[in-house]
Design a protein around this motif. Structure first.
Motif: not given
Length: 351
Positions: A288-312
């Motif tokens: 989390a540097a500058e800017g209005n965004y944060v990067l993090f590494k999930p425990y499982h596949s990032s693609e799958e986590i983004v897909r699950k979040l999108k469904r929610a």
């Protein structure tokens, strides 16, 4: 057969057609909640039939922006978002066959514009720890360099350049007759700015937008600042009325309300701290540097986590290649928005 520009004919573009009105938008670094509703209602009262029927006038806004930035109005051109300013810069100064130099990863449209105008896109990649020395940029600036683009802070990583680094890059680019663009779309989320340097360097252009902190992405308004001669060339290439009245009105009123600026900065900072604290406490690798965004590494596949979040109903952004492969970027907003995101993340990324 009719003529088609060879640089446009086979250009690959990603188009956005998703319906995003009823979701928590944390994928494109917008403000997910927008401007204060009472302010929006005040400005809406100024929009009359007569106001809408007139062609736009930009001089009042240019004067307000000049005062806000400590420069002259003739050093500013107001554009349809900073994206139009980027296109105009390439149209004016992007010489076919010469090199565009950027870091990578960075904003994808710079590569698109390089291809569109026949430039050769050279890149310098961030290290795995998200560091990058100015020397690596300096070493690639040469007589065939036509344009150098720096983001300050960079998106999606969020790292800023120091003034000494920026000066060294601009000075070498100037010796090679290259234009330097500093994209400050996320300026208000950090203190660093190179706007004052436009008074020293006649090859420097600085971009700003009302889409990020000022929460007007839907109105498409931004501006480019630089040496009077550079601005003159850009305005030669602009369409006659390139920014609409409603966008100009909101921008003018925002420039008159520094209290809203402070309020938006504070709200985002509180939400960002809340999110980084919760992610860190749960054991995530976080950047989390500058800017209005944060990067993090999930425990499982990032693609799958983004897909699950999108469904929610919570939209975020992940990356599939390069040093960001497997990381997720979350646009930051209020504590309320960050808590909703984190609650859904806990369901999607079970340990």
């Amino acid at each position: 057969m009719y003529y088609v520009n060879k640089n446009i004919k086979d250009l690959y573009r990603v188009k956005f057609h998703d319906e995003r009105s009823d979701v928590l938008r944390l994928d494109m670094n917008e403000n997910p909640e927008g401007l204060p509703s009472e302010f929006v209602e005040e400005v809406k009262k100024m929009i009359t039939p007569s106001f809408l029927s007139a062609y736009p006038e930009k001089d009042r806004l240019a004067a307000l922006l000049a005062e806000h930035n400590g420069i002259k109005a003739h050093n500013i051109s107001i554009t349809c978002g900073s994206d139009e300013a980027m296109r105009l810069i390439f149209q004016c100064f992007g010489e076919e066959g010469r090199e565009l130099l950027t870091v990578t990863p960075t904003f994808e449209m710079y590569d698109v514009y390089a291809k569109m105008f026949g430039m050769v896109h050279e890149t310098v990649e961030y290290n795995d720890d998200f560091t990058l020395s100015a020397d690596s940029i300096l070493s690639k600036i040469n007589e065939n360099t036509g344009m150098v683009i720096l983001l300050n802070p960079n998106s999606p990583i969020g790292v800023c350049w120091s003034e000494n680094e920026a000066r060294a890059i601009i000075e070498k680019a100037a010796r090679c007759n290259a234009v330097v663009v500093v994209d400050e779309a996320y300026h208000y989320f950090c203190e660093s700015t190179f706007m004052p340097l436009i008074n020293e360097f006649d090859c420097l252009l600085v971009l700003r937008t009302f889409s990020k902190l000022y929460s007007c992405a839907g109105l498409r308004i931004g501006y480019v600042s630089g040496n009077e001669q550079l601005i003159h060339y850009i305005e030669n290439a602009e369409s006659t009325f390139n920014v609409n009245n409603v966008a100009i009105l909101f921008a003018e009123e925002l420039m008159k309300r520094p209290d809203i600026n402070s309020q938006l900065v504070q709200t985002e900072a509180e939400g960002k701290k809340r999110l980084t604290d919760r992610l860190t406490a749960r054991g995530y690798k976080v950047f989390a540097a500058e800017g209005n965004y944060v990067l993090f590494k999930p425990y499982h596949s990032s693609e799958e986590i983004v897909r699950k979040l999108k469904r929610a109903g919570v939209w975020t952004r992940d990356y599939s290649r390069g040093i960001l492969a497997g990381w997720i970027r979350v646009s930051t907003g209020s504590v309320k928005c960050m808590d909703r995101f984190f609650d859904e993340l806990e369901k999607a990324d079970t340990i």
